[in-house]
Write a protein that holds these residues in place. Structure first.
Motif, PDB file in Angstrom:
ATOM      1  N   ARG A 171       0.827  -1.208   0.000  1.00 54.83           N
ATOM      2  CA  ARG A 171       0.000   0.000   0.000  1.00 54.83           C
ATOM      3  C   ARG A 171       0.866   1.264   0.000  1.00 54.83           C
ATOM      4  N   PHE A 197      -9.151  -0.041   7.912  1.00 54.24           N
ATOM      5  CA  PHE A 197      -8.452   0.730   8.952  1.00 54.24           C
ATOM      6  C   PHE A 197      -9.120   2.070   9.230  1.00 54.24           C
ATOM      7  N   HIS A 226      -5.996   1.125  12.705  1.00 51.28           N
ATOM      8  CA  HIS A 226      -4.942   0.613  11.823  1.00 51.28           C
ATOM      9  C   HIS A 226      -4.254  -0.637  12.350  1.00 51.28           C
ATOM     10  N   CYS A 241      -4.605  -4.132  10.271  1.00 58.51           N
ATOM     11  CA  CYS A 241      -3.946  -4.102   8.963  1.00 58.51           C
ATOM     12  C   CYS A 241      -2.426  -4.001   9.136  1.00 58.51           C
ATOM     13  N   CYS A 242      -1.997  -3.150  10.074  1.00 52.90           N
ATOM     14  CA  CYS A 242      -0.554  -3.011  10.323  1.00 52.90           C
ATOM     15  C   CYS A 242       0.043  -4.325  10.822  1.00 52.90           C
ATOM     16  N   ARG A 247       0.268  -6.462   7.595  1.00 58.46           N
ATOM     17  CA  ARG A 247       1.131  -5.972   6.516  1.00 58.46           C
ATOM     18  C   ARG A 247       2.516  -5.515   6.973  1.00 58.46           C
ATOM     19  N   LYS A 248       2.638  -5.208   8.275  1.00 58.17           N
ATOM     20  CA  LYS A 248       3.928  -4.678   8.730  1.00 58.17           C
ATOM     21  C   LYS A 248       4.574  -5.507   9.830  1.00 58.17           C
ATOM     22  N   CYS A 281       2.327   4.098   4.539  1.00 56.54           N
ATOM     23  CA  CYS A 281       1.442   3.634   3.468  1.00 56.54           C
ATOM     24  C   CYS A 281       0.625   4.802   2.914  1.00 56.54           C
ATOM     25  N   PRO A 307      -2.580   5.180   2.010  1.00 53.54           N
ATOM     26  CA  PRO A 307      -3.863   5.609   2.586  1.00 53.54           C
ATOM     27  C   PRO A 307      -3.743   6.170   3.995  1.00 53.54           C
ATOM     28  N   CYS A 308      -2.597   5.977   4.617  1.00 52.71           N
ATOM     29  CA  CYS A 308      -2.468   6.320   6.040  1.00 52.71           C
ATOM     30  C   CYS A 308      -1.471   7.444   6.300  1.00 52.71           C
ATOM     31  N   TRP A 347      -2.300   8.453  10.394  1.00 51.95           N
ATOM     32  CA  TRP A 347      -3.525   7.927  11.040  1.00 51.95           C
ATOM     33  C   TRP A 347      -4.348   9.035  11.672  1.00 51.95           C
TER      34      TRP A 347
HETATM   35 FE1  SF4 Z   1      -2.434  -0.939   6.625  1.00 55.11          FE
HETATM   36 FE2  SF4 Z   1      -0.238   0.400   5.959  1.00 55.11          FE
HETATM   37 FE3  SF4 Z   1      -2.315   1.717   6.886  1.00 55.11          FE
HETATM   38 FE4  SF4 Z   1      -0.917   0.095   8.519  1.00 55.11          FE
HETATM   39  S1  SF4 Z   1      -0.165   1.986   7.590  1.00 55.11           S
HETATM   40  S2  SF4 Z   1      -3.150   0.320   8.368  1.00 55.11           S
HETATM   41  S3  SF4 Z   1      -0.310  -1.466   7.070  1.00 55.11           S
HETATM   42  S4  SF4 Z   1      -2.267   0.540   4.972  1.00 55.11           S
END
Ligand code: SF4
Length: 395
Positions: A83, A125, A130, A133-134, A137-138, A225, A227-228, A243
């Motif tokens: 992302r 998220f 978040h 998802c974090c 993905r992280k 990312c 979107p964040c 965020w």
């Molecule tokens: Fe997902 Fe990345 Fe946003 Fe975390 S920072 S919620 S991994 S899109």
């Protein structure tokens, strides 16, 4: 038979770990005043192929430059969450070419991502935070990467977050993750730029003509990312770009955080069962009624500009900005800008959400003299200077 004290030994690996912890603490003291280059050199010398730089695609590219300057071989890994901004992917490619390296990308587990997205959609998220998802993905990919190492190198700096990073040592035992030997204390964390100010990092990058992520030129400081992460204005803290919707939710004062307050049937809120007292009490702050604020909304041409806070007395963020708002009112007294407050919780909430752009408490609005609609104060910086700058730009 119970062994005597003389025959009881600590397991060899526990002793070894304890010694390493001691070593690291001593090393941290010795290197506290050392330059980032010296710290990087020490880290690479000590751990060789078992250490890697964690690279986020932001100004932590300075770490790669320092590693390059040591002349030692070094490894770099990065978390490709799937992302990231296109600019970040391009930047990774530029960095690889510039230094002649291959970044070791860590990807999330496909099955886990699939399950998350199929169940909750691509932007869950924004709805429920978040963390989930974090984690997928992280955090899990990071954990996997670190399991193959004995030490890692991060770009943490003390000045990034005075609240949480002010104590970052240049080297420490990782308090969270495990290294290849497993168990707590099995991973060391090196922070070569812990004592370097953000400005100095940028001076270094410029001087050394290090390539940087083009998002920085668009106002991004922290880069995560797509979107964040969002750009921030000059003077805004970089965390305000991450965020942000979760901060907004928190500013709603956690209607789900029952330990702080309770909302009664009338929509009035009490703290620990007591009626909450009001905030923003000052002779220079006008307490607007519903009719009063509706009147302000209707006026096409006001005699004075108005700065108004929509608040709720139980909101800790409102309470936190009380002193600066009262000071602002004192400063503006007689200046042609009036300062007001409107209690906007309970029965008033729907009205202010529909008519006055309330997203969270506190919402600060400026009603300029010649505009019918108020302008919402966009920042989370609520010190007097920032509020005055906003008014001066619009009055
Ligand atoms: Fe997902 Fe990345 Fe946003 Fe975390 S920072 S919620 S991994 S899109």
């Amino acid at each position: 038979m119970v062994p005597s004290a003389a025959t009881v030994f600590a397991p060899a690996d526990a002793v070894e770990k304890a010694l390493e912890v001691e070593d690291i603490e001593k090393l941290a003291q010795d290197l506290e005043k050392a330059s980032p280059l010296e710290i990087m050199d020490k880290a690479l010398e000590k751990y060789g192929n078992d250490i890697a730089i964690a690279f986020s695609g932001a100004e932590d590219v300075a770490l790669i430059e320092y590693a390059h300057l040591t002349g030692r071989p070094f490894r770099v890994f990065s978390l490709d969450t799937g992302r990231l901004n296109p600019e970040t992917y391009k930047f990774f490619d530029t960095v690889e070419k510039h230094y002649g390296i291959r970044i070791e990308y860590m990807f999330p587990d496909a099955v886990e991502v699939q399950a998350l997205v199929r169940t909750k959609g691509l932007f869950s998220f924004y709805e429920d935070g978040h963390q989930e998802c974090c984690r997928v993905r992280k955090v899990r990919p990071l954990r996997r990467a670190l399991k193959g190492l004995r030490a890692w190198i991060t770009g943490q700096r003390k000045d990034q977050s005075p609240g949480t990073r002010s104590e970052v040592p240049v080297v420490q035992v990782d308090p969270v993750f495990e290294g290849m030997d497993g168990g707590s204390g099995s991973l060391m964390k090196w922070n070569p730029v812990a004592n370097v100010a953000g400005n100095d990092i940028w001076n270094f990058l410029r001087t050394m003509e290090v390539p940087v992520n083009s998002l920085h030129a668009q106002g991004y400081i922290s880069i995560g990312c797509e979107p964040c992460t969002r750009a921030v204005l000059p003077g805004q803290h970089e965390r305000e770009g991450r965020w942000w919707w979760e901060d907004a939710k928190a500013k709603e004062c956690g209607l789900h955080k029952g330990n702080l307050k309770e909302e009664n049937a009338n929509g009035n809120v009490s703290v620990n069962g007591n009626a909450s007292s009001d905030v923003f009490e000052s002779q220079n702050i006008v307490n607007l009624s519903r009719a009063g604020i509706e009147n302000l909304l209707k006026m096409e041409d006001r005699k004075d500009g108005w700065m108004v806070v929509l608040y709720s007395p139980w909101c800790p963020f409102c309470q936190a900005m009380e002193a600066s708002f009262v000071e602002l009112a004192d400063k503006l007294a007689g200046s042609g800008v009036k300062v007001g407050k409107f209690r906007a919780d309970g029965d008033q909430k729907t009205f202010v959400q529909q008519e006055l752009q309330l997203g969270s408490f506190p919402t600060i609005l400026f009603f300029p003299k010649h505009l019918s609609r108020p302008i919402k104060y966009p920042s989370e910086k609520r010190d007097v200077d920032s509020l005055v700058a906003f008014i001066n730009a619009l009055r």
